[in-house]
Design an enzyme around this catalytic site. Structure first.
Site, mmCIF file in Angstrom:
data_model
loop_
_atom_site.group_PDB
_atom_site.id
_atom_site.type_symbol
_atom_site.label_atom_id
_atom_site.label_comp_id
_atom_site.label_asym_id
_atom_site.label_seq_id
_atom_site.Cartn_x
_atom_site.Cartn_y
_atom_site.Cartn_z
ATOM 1 N N ASP A 32 6.788 -19.397 -1.178
ATOM 2 C CA ASP A 32 5.625 -18.909 -1.220
ATOM 3 C C ASP A 32 4.496 -19.815 -0.929
ATOM 4 O O ASP A 32 4.589 -20.834 -1.568
ATOM 5 C CB ASP A 32 5.483 -18.180 -2.654
ATOM 6 N N SER A 37 -0.447 -15.085 -4.883
ATOM 7 C CA SER A 37 0.241 -15.079 -6.144
ATOM 8 C C SER A 37 0.014 -16.300 -6.987
ATOM 9 O O SER A 37 -0.793 -17.391 -6.738
ATOM 10 C CB SER A 37 1.957 -14.892 -5.525
ATOM 11 N N LYS A 86 -1.444 -8.255 3.187
ATOM 12 C CA LYS A 86 -1.098 -6.821 2.934
ATOM 13 C C LYS A 86 -2.429 -5.931 2.619
ATOM 14 O O LYS A 86 -2.208 -4.678 2.185
ATOM 15 C CB LYS A 86 0.033 -6.661 2.202
ATOM 16 N N ASN A 101 -0.459 -14.538 10.444
ATOM 17 C CA ASN A 101 0.042 -14.622 9.250
ATOM 18 C C ASN A 101 1.378 -13.603 9.070
ATOM 19 O O ASN A 101 2.347 -14.195 8.562
ATOM 20 C CB ASN A 101 -0.818 -14.483 8.128
ATOM 21 N N SER A 126 6.790 -0.844 6.058
ATOM 22 C CA SER A 126 5.872 0.407 5.239
ATOM 23 C C SER A 126 5.969 1.391 5.707
ATOM 24 O O SER A 126 6.167 1.706 7.055
ATOM 25 C CB SER A 126 4.582 -0.445 5.315
ATOM 26 N N TYR A 151 -3.146 -4.367 9.862
ATOM 27 C CA TYR A 151 -2.107 -4.375 8.839
ATOM 28 C C TYR A 151 -0.969 -3.637 9.154
ATOM 29 O O TYR A 151 0.359 -3.999 9.420
ATOM 30 C CB TYR A 151 -2.626 -4.320 7.618
ATOM 31 N N LYS A 155 3.026 -4.364 11.005
ATOM 32 C CA LYS A 155 4.464 -3.932 10.682
ATOM 33 C C LYS A 155 5.290 -3.307 11.935
ATOM 34 O O LYS A 155 6.404 -3.484 11.711
ATOM 35 C CB LYS A 155 4.239 -2.876 9.315
ATOM 36 N N ASN A 201 -5.730 -0.616 -4.199
ATOM 37 C CA ASN A 201 -4.878 0.376 -4.560
ATOM 38 C C ASN A 201 -4.956 0.984 -5.657
ATOM 39 O O ASN A 201 -5.443 0.430 -6.613
ATOM 40 C CB ASN A 201 -3.449 -0.247 -4.408
ATOM 41 N N PHE A 220 -11.071 8.882 -3.939
ATOM 42 C CA PHE A 220 -11.533 9.144 -2.385
ATOM 43 C C PHE A 220 -11.393 10.397 -2.129
ATOM 44 O O PHE A 220 -10.511 10.533 -0.857
ATOM 45 C CB PHE A 220 -10.966 8.099 -1.740
HETATM 46 C C1 WQD Z 1 -3.365 5.753 -2.598
HETATM 47 C C2 WQD Z 1 -4.236 6.973 -2.550
HETATM 48 C C3 WQD Z 1 -6.406 6.565 -1.646
HETATM 49 C C4 WQD Z 1 -7.807 3.873 -4.587
HETATM 50 C C5 WQD Z 1 -1.814 1.360 1.245
HETATM 51 C C6 WQD Z 1 -0.850 0.556 2.324
HETATM 52 C C7 WQD Z 1 0.416 0.480 2.173
HETATM 53 C C8 WQD Z 1 0.906 -0.108 0.870
HETATM 54 C C9 WQD Z 1 0.195 0.519 -0.301
HETATM 55 C C10 WQD Z 1 1.266 -2.503 1.327
HETATM 56 C C11 WQD Z 1 -5.138 7.178 -1.509
HETATM 57 C C12 WQD Z 1 -6.481 6.857 -3.334
HETATM 58 C C13 WQD Z 1 -6.868 4.563 -3.817
HETATM 59 C C14 WQD Z 1 -8.942 3.926 -5.166
HETATM 60 C C15 WQD Z 1 -8.456 6.394 -4.511
HETATM 61 N N1 WQD Z 1 0.187 -1.516 1.055
HETATM 62 N N2 WQD Z 1 -7.287 5.902 -3.970
HETATM 63 N N3 WQD Z 1 -9.206 5.462 -5.337
HETATM 64 O O1 WQD Z 1 -3.368 3.628 0.939
HETATM 65 O O2 WQD Z 1 -1.368 5.015 0.280
HETATM 66 O O3 WQD Z 1 -1.255 2.647 0.972
HETATM 67 O O4 WQD Z 1 -1.294 0.672 -0.124
HETATM 68 O O5 WQD Z 1 2.231 -2.577 1.672
HETATM 69 O O6 WQD Z 1 0.945 0.064 3.234
HETATM 70 O O7 WQD Z 1 -1.315 1.332 3.455
HETATM 71 O O8 WQD Z 1 -2.208 3.232 -1.088
HETATM 72 O O9 WQD Z 1 -2.819 2.960 -3.236
HETATM 73 O O10 WQD Z 1 -4.615 2.478 -1.380
HETATM 74 O O11 WQD Z 1 -4.247 4.613 -1.980
HETATM 75 O O12 WQD Z 1 -8.685 7.520 -4.611
HETATM 76 O O13 WQD Z 1 -9.634 3.344 -6.073
HETATM 77 O O14 WQD Z 1 -5.080 6.518 -3.689
HETATM 78 O O15 WQD Z 1 -7.595 7.507 -1.051
HETATM 79 O O16 WQD Z 1 -5.195 8.730 -1.292
HETATM 80 P P1 WQD Z 1 -2.156 3.906 0.279
HETATM 81 P P2 WQD Z 1 -3.339 2.987 -2.317
#
Ligand code: WQD
Length: 342
Positions: A32, A37, A86, A101, A126, A151, A155, A201, A220
């Site tokens: 790592d 991390s 990611k 990367n 993913s 990103y 993948k 996320n 969102f």
């Molecule tokens: C989930 C839902 C947002 C934050 C991404 C990558 C995927 C993986 C996981 C790496 C969506 C909503 C989110 C917030 C919100 N990444 N949301 N308010 O976009 O499905 O996936 O992360 O491996 O490859 O694409 O995950 O958790 O960002 O969003 O409303 O503050 O939550 O709009 O609908 P996502 P997320």
């Protein structure tokens, strides 16, 4: 005891996979670069399994270091490759950082595996590769669509690179695991998700809002064509994701693979909306979450959840943990991290 290399093994999914590998009796060596991390995760893993993995801080962009690592550890029986950048949004701002990367490092590792008499490789992919799928639930045969972000593109390109390499290297067996949305933390609360900065996320943003680190969660958009207007995703407990990696690795080690390149979706098969995730959190935590509906986020797909038939049948793996289990473990982890740093 087979020695398995886990790159990015101190990360969120990597650390949970190291625990499950050790539980299955594998000897684990972690690489790592600690860019996303913490070395403290090693203590968390040891606290769970009683075994400390071998660890080497190494930047996989350093080709010479990668070569000398594999020369030194010529008894590695398998590689699970998590190490990558990611963050979807960051990748739009810094595409070259992501292509270097996430792609160059993959090429350097595959060059080493190609030299081995036999190599077993698990790639962290993913569901992003599907974009907005035409049909739901999403099977592994769904078309890979033009990525919405660099990103996601890394993948897709990564999978193509592995597939092309497997074609000319029959002794290299590889599986790409396409994660849907990994969430939650280990039940022991010794390891979990450690987002650096403002979480992109949903689930870490929920737990950080509930603990008071963030003022309010922004949802969102609630004008999507879904049951309650908010986006739908397949939220899968990170421990179920981790266990799938061990099952996939054992498939290769036992030569049970049907071809030397396979892909599997890792999901629960159930879609949950953003509001349903919030409701689950409120139920298991007993906390009222402060959130507001705002505009849509650029690049979000409306709905994505997995058809799990192939992984259930061919890997003999299926998820055992629920969304509520994931939300409760994420909340317990958040409390542990915040209160232990005070
Ligand atoms: C989930 C839902 C947002 C934050 C991404 C990558 C995927 C993986 C996981 C790496 C969506 C909503 C989110 C917030 C919100 N990444 N949301 N308010 O976009 O499905 O996936 O992360 O491996 O490859 O694409 O995950 O958790 O960002 O969003 O409303 O503050 O939550 O709009 O609908 P996502 P997320």
């Amino acid at each position: 005891m087979d020695k398995i290399l886990v790159t990015g093994g101190l990360g969120f999914i990597g650390s949970h996979t190291v625990v499950e590998l050790q539980n299955e009796g594998f000897e684990v060596i972690i690489i790592d670069d600690l860019s996303n991390s913490s070395i403290n995760v090693l203590d968390g893993i040891t606290a769970i399994t009683g075994k400390t993995p071998i660890f080497e801080k190494l930047d996989l962009k350093d080709k010479a270091r990668v070569e000398s690592f594999f020369a030194k550890h010529d008894d590695i029986k398998g590689v699970i490759h998590f190490a990558a950048s990611k963050a979807v949004g960051e990748s739009v701002q810094e595409p070259l950082l992501y292509y270097e990367n996430n792609i160059a490092t993959l090429v350097y590792i595959l060059k080493e595996l190609k030299k081995m008499p036999e190599a077993n490789f698990i790639f962290s992919s993913s569901c992003t590769v599907y974009g907005q799928a035409d049909e739901l639930p999403i099977t592994e045969n769904a078309p890979v669509k033009k990525a919405e972000s660099p990103y996601g593109n890394t993948k897709q390109i990564g999978e193509e690179i592995i597939k092309d390499t497997c074609k000319i290297a029959p002794k290299l067996k590889a599986i790409s695991l396409r994660y849907f949305n990994p969430v939650g933390a280990h039940e022991s609360v010794n390891i979990g998700e450690l987002p650096i900065g403002v979480p992109q996320n949903l689930v870490p943003f929920i737990t950080q809002t509930a603990i008071g680190l963030r003022e309010q969660l922004s949802v969102f958009g609630d004008d999507y064509p879904t049951q309650d207007g908010t986006c739908v995703r397949d939220y899968i407990h990170v421990v179920d994701v981790a266990k799938a990696h061990v099952v996939a690795l054992e498939r290769l080690l036992k030569n049970e693979n049907k071809s030397n390149y396979e892909t599997f979706n890792l999901g629960t098969g159930k879609g949950s909306s953003v509001l349903e995730v919030i409701q689950s959190f409120e139920k298991v935590s007993g906390k009222k979450l402060n959130y507001k509906i705002v505009g849509r986020r650029e690049g979000d797909v409306i709905s994505a959840y997995a058809d799990t038939t192939k992984a259930n049948k061919e890997l003999g793996w299926k998820t055992k943990l629920s969304l509520d289990d994931a939300m409760l473990s994420a909340w317990k982890w958040e409390q542990k991290v915040r209160y232990s740093t005070e």
